[in-house]
Scaffold this active site. Structure first.
Site, PDB file in Angstrom:
ATOM      1  N   HIS A  26       0.797  -1.232   0.000  1.00  0.00           N
ATOM      2  CA  HIS A  26       0.000   0.000   0.000  1.00  0.00           C
ATOM      3  C   HIS A  26       0.824   1.274   0.000  1.00  0.00           C
ATOM      4  O   HIS A  26       0.275   2.364  -0.089  1.00  0.00           O
ATOM      5  CB  HIS A  26      -0.960   0.017   1.193  1.00  0.00           C
ATOM      6  CG  HIS A  26      -0.286   0.335   2.494  1.00  0.00           C
ATOM      7  ND1 HIS A  26       0.470  -0.581   3.178  1.00  0.00           N
ATOM      8  CD2 HIS A  26      -0.227   1.473   3.206  1.00  0.00           C
ATOM      9  CE1 HIS A  26       0.947  -0.032   4.273  1.00  0.00           C
ATOM     10  NE2 HIS A  26       0.560   1.210   4.320  1.00  0.00           N
TER      11      HIS A  26
HETATM   12  C1  UD1 Z   1      -2.125   5.555   5.977  1.00  0.00           C
HETATM   13  C2  UD1 Z   1      -0.816   6.034   6.615  1.00  0.00           C
HETATM   14  C3  UD1 Z   1       0.226   4.938   6.485  1.00  0.00           C
HETATM   15  C4  UD1 Z   1      -0.277   3.606   7.017  1.00  0.00           C
HETATM   16  C5  UD1 Z   1      -1.587   3.265   6.325  1.00  0.00           C
HETATM   17  C6  UD1 Z   1      -2.172   1.974   6.830  1.00  0.00           C
HETATM   18  C7  UD1 Z   1      -0.337   8.445   6.475  1.00  0.00           C
HETATM   19  C8  UD1 Z   1       0.473   9.456   5.791  1.00  0.00           C
HETATM   20  N1  UD1 Z   1      -0.301   7.207   5.944  1.00  0.00           N
HETATM   21  O1  UD1 Z   1      -1.875   5.381   4.589  1.00  0.00           O
HETATM   22  O2  UD1 Z   1       1.372   5.313   7.233  1.00  0.00           O
HETATM   23  O3  UD1 Z   1       0.678   2.618   6.780  1.00  0.00           O
HETATM   24  O4  UD1 Z   1      -2.515   4.331   6.561  1.00  0.00           O
HETATM   25  O5  UD1 Z   1      -3.347   1.671   6.160  1.00  0.00           O
HETATM   26  O6  UD1 Z   1      -0.979   8.745   7.444  1.00  0.00           O
HETATM   27  N2  UD1 Z   1      -9.259   4.890   1.796  1.00  0.00           N
HETATM   28  C9  UD1 Z   1     -10.473   4.276   1.773  1.00  0.00           C
HETATM   29  N3  UD1 Z   1     -11.049   3.954   2.965  1.00  0.00           N
HETATM   30  C10 UD1 Z   1     -10.460   4.222   4.162  1.00  0.00           C
HETATM   31  C11 UD1 Z   1      -9.214   4.852   4.161  1.00  0.00           C
HETATM   32  C12 UD1 Z   1      -8.620   5.178   2.970  1.00  0.00           C
HETATM   33  O7  UD1 Z   1     -11.047   4.027   0.737  1.00  0.00           O
HETATM   34  O8  UD1 Z   1     -11.032   3.888   5.219  1.00  0.00           O
HETATM   35  C13 UD1 Z   1      -8.609   5.193   0.508  1.00  0.00           C
HETATM   36  C14 UD1 Z   1      -8.875   6.601   0.029  1.00  0.00           C
HETATM   37  O9  UD1 Z   1      -9.012   6.535  -1.343  1.00  0.00           O
HETATM   38  C15 UD1 Z   1      -7.601   7.322   0.378  1.00  0.00           C
HETATM   39  C16 UD1 Z   1      -6.543   6.242   0.289  1.00  0.00           C
HETATM   40  O10 UD1 Z   1      -7.207   5.041   0.657  1.00  0.00           O
HETATM   41  O11 UD1 Z   1      -7.361   8.394  -0.470  1.00  0.00           O
HETATM   42  C17 UD1 Z   1      -5.372   6.466   1.175  1.00  0.00           C
HETATM   43  O12 UD1 Z   1      -5.754   6.690   2.523  1.00  0.00           O
HETATM   44  P1  UD1 Z   1      -4.832   7.582   3.511  1.00  0.00           P
HETATM   45  O13 UD1 Z   1      -5.381   7.547   4.862  1.00  0.00           O
HETATM   46  O14 UD1 Z   1      -4.544   8.898   2.885  1.00  0.00           O
HETATM   47  O15 UD1 Z   1      -3.432   6.837   3.474  1.00  0.00           O
HETATM   48  P2  UD1 Z   1      -3.054   5.302   3.533  1.00  0.00           P
HETATM   49  O16 UD1 Z   1      -2.461   4.951   2.228  1.00  0.00           O
HETATM   50  O17 UD1 Z   1      -4.166   4.466   4.067  1.00  0.00           O
END
Ligand code: UD1
Length: 366
Positions: free
Chosen positions: A205
């Site tokens: 991820h």
């Molecule tokens: C975040 C953390 C990362 C951690 C990871 C675990 C930061 C900078 N990154 O990354 O350190 O390893 O979480 O999962 O804080 N999304 C969904 N549903 C959700 C959450 C996210 O669909 O419940 C999708 C959205 O499209 C979003 C993308 O995932 O834009 C990324 O989510 P985000 O929280 O920005 O970062 P992660 O890649 O999950």
């Protein structure tokens, strides 16, 4: 004494659960929990609250996804409003996600002491968003609870006073050890139709691996090669699914006969799979630690790690994205020459007990 804990993303939940539970042993402690809503899908959030018996958040900010600045900024605006209402003597933050950074900055600016659990880890790679979160959080936090000696060393090198650093061990391992038996009783493997010790578990991820189509496609080449040798289970993070769709790679992934693409799993099912994997291929931080404790070979698909003890002591090998290195290491494992590790000091299931003691002592006058 009042503690306000702030969490937001999946890897925070398994860290806050044992801390809250250890603090519950102190009669004079009151606790509240704020969820920023950085992760909001049931499979990324609620399942962990249910399985780890984390109390429902007192406040859910429902911030959701956004670009880093906007997401962190919106968290800060809301936290600045709600934290004073909770009147905490100390704000506790865990890990290195954007929610960690937002809460630490707001707490110190409000004049509330901040404690950081999992302090001091450094990948020395500033292109990782988490590295910036770690550096800034540690810089402003008052109490730094570290998991390993390398973390103490990093903080001392950065000029943090020794008195602020408390090595308590790895709180996430407390959660792992206390749920392992429960996890092993689940029917996860039967449900997926895999034999114990027979499959590879993969998670991907990190933006550096999944946001770049060339990098992601090269990883798919590697997964294709692996699934010709043993079954591969890939629980897909929402970010990764989005990218596979965007880059038109989802079809190709689904078409691999021995690769099982599944939805993100809850804590217990995922732990059951990890504990029974032949090997783990990952770019996660936490999984490097969990495999070390479980004695499962782990290949980390990143250029570096902020958790070097999993390499020096544990079962982890940082292989980068070099396909040759990954294939070579997998062959070694399949031929019975997997790296053997031991368990790092203080990863003993009692880290949160030690952390709670430090937190309570910190707020005890004199
Ligand atoms: C975040 C953390 C990362 C951690 C990871 C675990 C930061 C900078 N990154 O990354 O350190 O390893 O979480 O999962 O804080 N999304 C969904 N549903 C959700 C959450 C996210 O669909 O419940 C999708 C959205 O499209 C979003 C993308 O995932 O834009 C990324 O989510 P985000 O929280 O920005 O970062 P992660 O890649 O999950």
């Amino acid at each position: 004494m009042r503690f306000a804990h702030v969490v937001g993303a999946r890897p925070n939940f398994m860290k806050i659960a044992p801390i809250m539970s250890a603090l519950r042993e102190y009669a004079n402690v009151e606790q509240s929990l704020v969820h920023t809503g950085q992760h909001y899908d049931a499979k990324m959030s609620r399942v962990f609250f249910d399985e780890l018996r984390i109390p429902r958040p007192d406040i859910d900010l429902e911030i959701g996804s956004d670009r880093h600045g906007a997401q962190t900024g919106r968290m800060m605006i809301e936290l600045e409003r709600v934290l004073p209402e909770l009147r905490p003597d100390c704000v506790v933050v865990v890990g290195d996600v954007n929610s960690t950074l937002a809460a630490a900055l707001v707490a110190v600016k409000l004049g509330i002491p901040c404690a950081h659990v999992e302090a001091g880890l450094r990948s020395f790679d500033r292109s990782m968003p988490e590295e910036i979160n770690r550096i800034v959080t540690d810089r402003v936090a008052d109490v730094l609870l570290t998991p390993s000696a390398d973390a103490d060393h990093n903080l001392l090198e950065e000029g943090v006073p020794k008195a602020a650093i408390h090595r308590v061990g790895n709180v996430m391992i407390d959660t792992l050890l206390s749920h392992l038996e429960r996890a092993k009783r689940r029917t996860t493997l039967e449900d997926l139709g895999v034999e114990p010790g027979s499959c590879a578990l993969a998670t991907l991820h990190r933006p550096s691996n999944v946001d770049d189509p060339v990098a992601l496609e090269s990883l798919l080449d590697t997964l294709e090669w692996i699934q010709e040798r043993l079954p591969v289970i890939l629980p897909v993070h929402p970010r990764t699914r989005k990218r596979l769709e965007e880059f038109s790679l989802l079809e190709r992934t689904i078409a691999m006969p021995n690769l099982r693409l599944i939805e993100p799993l809850g804590y217990l099912d995922f732990l059951a799979l990890t504990a029974n994997a032949k090997l783990v291929l990952t770019d996660s931080g936490g999984l490097q630690e969990e495999t070390t404790v479980l004695g499962i070979p782990c290949l980390t698909i990143r250029a570096n790690t902020e958790r070097p003890v999993t390499v020096s002591v544990g079962t982890n090998i940082v292989v980068g994205s070099d396909q040759e290195a990954i294939r070579h290491n997998i062959e070694e494992i399949l031929e019975g020459r997997a790296k053997v590790g031991t368990i790092p000091d203080l990863w003993d299931g009692r880290a949160s007990e030690r952390a709670a003691r430090v937190l309570v002592d910190y707020l005890t006058p004199g």
